[in-house]
Design a protein around this motif. Sequence first.
Motif, PDB file in Angstrom:
ATOM      1  N   UNK A 107      26.516  45.742  39.544  1.00  0.00           N
ATOM      2  CA  UNK A 107      27.329  45.770  40.762  1.00  0.00           C
ATOM      3  C   UNK A 107      28.121  44.474  40.906  1.00  0.00           C
ATOM      4  N   UNK A 108      27.502  43.328  40.592  1.00  0.00           N
ATOM      5  CA  UNK A 108      28.214  42.053  40.673  1.00  0.00           C
ATOM      6  C   UNK A 108      29.374  42.014  39.688  1.00  0.00           C
ATOM      7  N   UNK A 109      29.153  42.511  38.480  1.00  0.00           N
ATOM      8  CA  UNK A 109      30.215  42.524  37.478  1.00  0.00           C
ATOM      9  C   UNK A 109      31.376  43.391  37.951  1.00  0.00           C
ATOM     10  N   UNK A 110      31.062  44.547  38.528  1.00  0.00           N
ATOM     11  CA  UNK A 110      32.107  45.442  39.028  1.00  0.00           C
ATOM     12  C   UNK A 110      32.890  44.776  40.163  1.00  0.00           C
ATOM     13  N   UNK A 111      32.189  44.130  41.099  1.00  0.00           N
ATOM     14  CA  UNK A 111      32.875  43.455  42.203  1.00  0.00           C
ATOM     15  C   UNK A 111      33.759  42.322  41.700  1.00  0.00           C
ATOM     16  N   UNK A 112      33.280  41.554  40.722  1.00  0.00           N
ATOM     17  CA  UNK A 112      34.087  40.467  40.182  1.00  0.00           C
ATOM     18  C   UNK A 112      35.323  41.020  39.482  1.00  0.00           C
ATOM     19  N   UNK A 113      35.164  42.100  38.724  1.00  0.00           N
ATOM     20  CA  UNK A 113      36.318  42.709  38.058  1.00  0.00           C
ATOM     21  C   UNK A 113      37.336  43.223  39.070  1.00  0.00           C
ATOM     22  N   UNK A 114      36.871  43.898  40.127  1.00  0.00           N
ATOM     23  CA  UNK A 114      37.790  44.352  41.177  1.00  0.00           C
ATOM     24  C   UNK A 114      38.457  43.163  41.867  1.00  0.00           C
ATOM     25  N   UNK A 115      37.696  42.106  42.080  1.00  0.00           N
ATOM     26  CA  UNK A 115      38.267  40.912  42.709  1.00  0.00           C
ATOM     27  C   UNK A 115      39.349  40.292  41.863  1.00  0.00           C
ATOM     28  N   UNK A 116      39.085  40.142  40.552  1.00  0.00           N
ATOM     29  CA  UNK A 116      40.112  39.585  39.669  1.00  0.00           C
ATOM     30  C   UNK A 116      41.322  40.507  39.570  1.00  0.00           C
ATOM     31  N   UNK A 117      41.083  41.809  39.553  1.00  0.00           N
ATOM     32  CA  UNK A 117      42.204  42.749  39.556  1.00  0.00           C
ATOM     33  C   UNK A 117      43.052  42.569  40.808  1.00  0.00           C
ATOM     34  N   UNK A 118      42.393  42.473  41.969  1.00  0.00           N
ATOM     35  CA  UNK A 118      43.130  42.283  43.226  1.00  0.00           C
ATOM     36  C   UNK A 118      43.892  40.963  43.211  1.00  0.00           C
ATOM     37  N   UNK A 119      43.280  39.919  42.657  1.00  0.00           N
ATOM     38  CA  UNK A 119      43.967  38.631  42.592  1.00  0.00           C
ATOM     39  C   UNK A 119      45.235  38.709  41.755  1.00  0.00           C
ATOM     40  N   UNK A 120      45.110  39.176  40.525  1.00  0.00           N
ATOM     41  CA  UNK A 120      46.254  39.153  39.614  1.00  0.00           C
ATOM     42  C   UNK A 120      47.314  40.186  39.960  1.00  0.00           C
ATOM     43  N   UNK A 121      46.898  41.379  40.323  1.00  0.00           N
ATOM     44  CA  UNK A 121      47.886  42.411  40.664  1.00  0.00           C
ATOM     45  C   UNK A 121      48.700  41.986  41.883  1.00  0.00           C
ATOM     46  N   UNK A 122      48.034  41.461  42.885  1.00  0.00           N
ATOM     47  CA  UNK A 122      48.758  41.056  44.089  1.00  0.00           C
ATOM     48  C   UNK A 122      49.507  39.747  43.908  1.00  0.00           C
ATOM     49  N   UNK A 123      49.063  38.898  42.993  1.00  0.00           N
ATOM     50  CA  UNK A 123      49.841  37.693  42.684  1.00  0.00           C
ATOM     51  C   UNK A 123      51.174  38.071  42.053  1.00  0.00           C
ATOM     52  N   UNK A 124      51.160  39.066  41.171  1.00  0.00           N
ATOM     53  CA  UNK A 124      52.405  39.529  40.544  1.00  0.00           C
ATOM     54  C   UNK A 124      53.329  40.153  41.587  1.00  0.00           C
TER      55      UNK A 124
END
Length: 82
Positions: A8-25
Amino acid sequence: MINASIEAEIIFVLFGYFALWANAIILYRNWKISWRNIAGPLSHFGVGMMFVSIIIAGNYDKSERVVLEQGKPQQVLGHQVT
């Protein structure tokens, strides 16, 4: 087998990084058009940062419960307490 909470932690971190990079772009693209179009991507960037920081901070938490008797020293998490 990996513990379910680690998965669950790995999934949350992956979603968090996705949200960071996608929204940064998207934030960068909208900034070039007009600064007034950045509210949505900026808030979602913050949500991504929050996901990642909560998981990372939670992994460094250490706690131990002890019953202290007056005048008797004990070892707790590598420290001597009385």
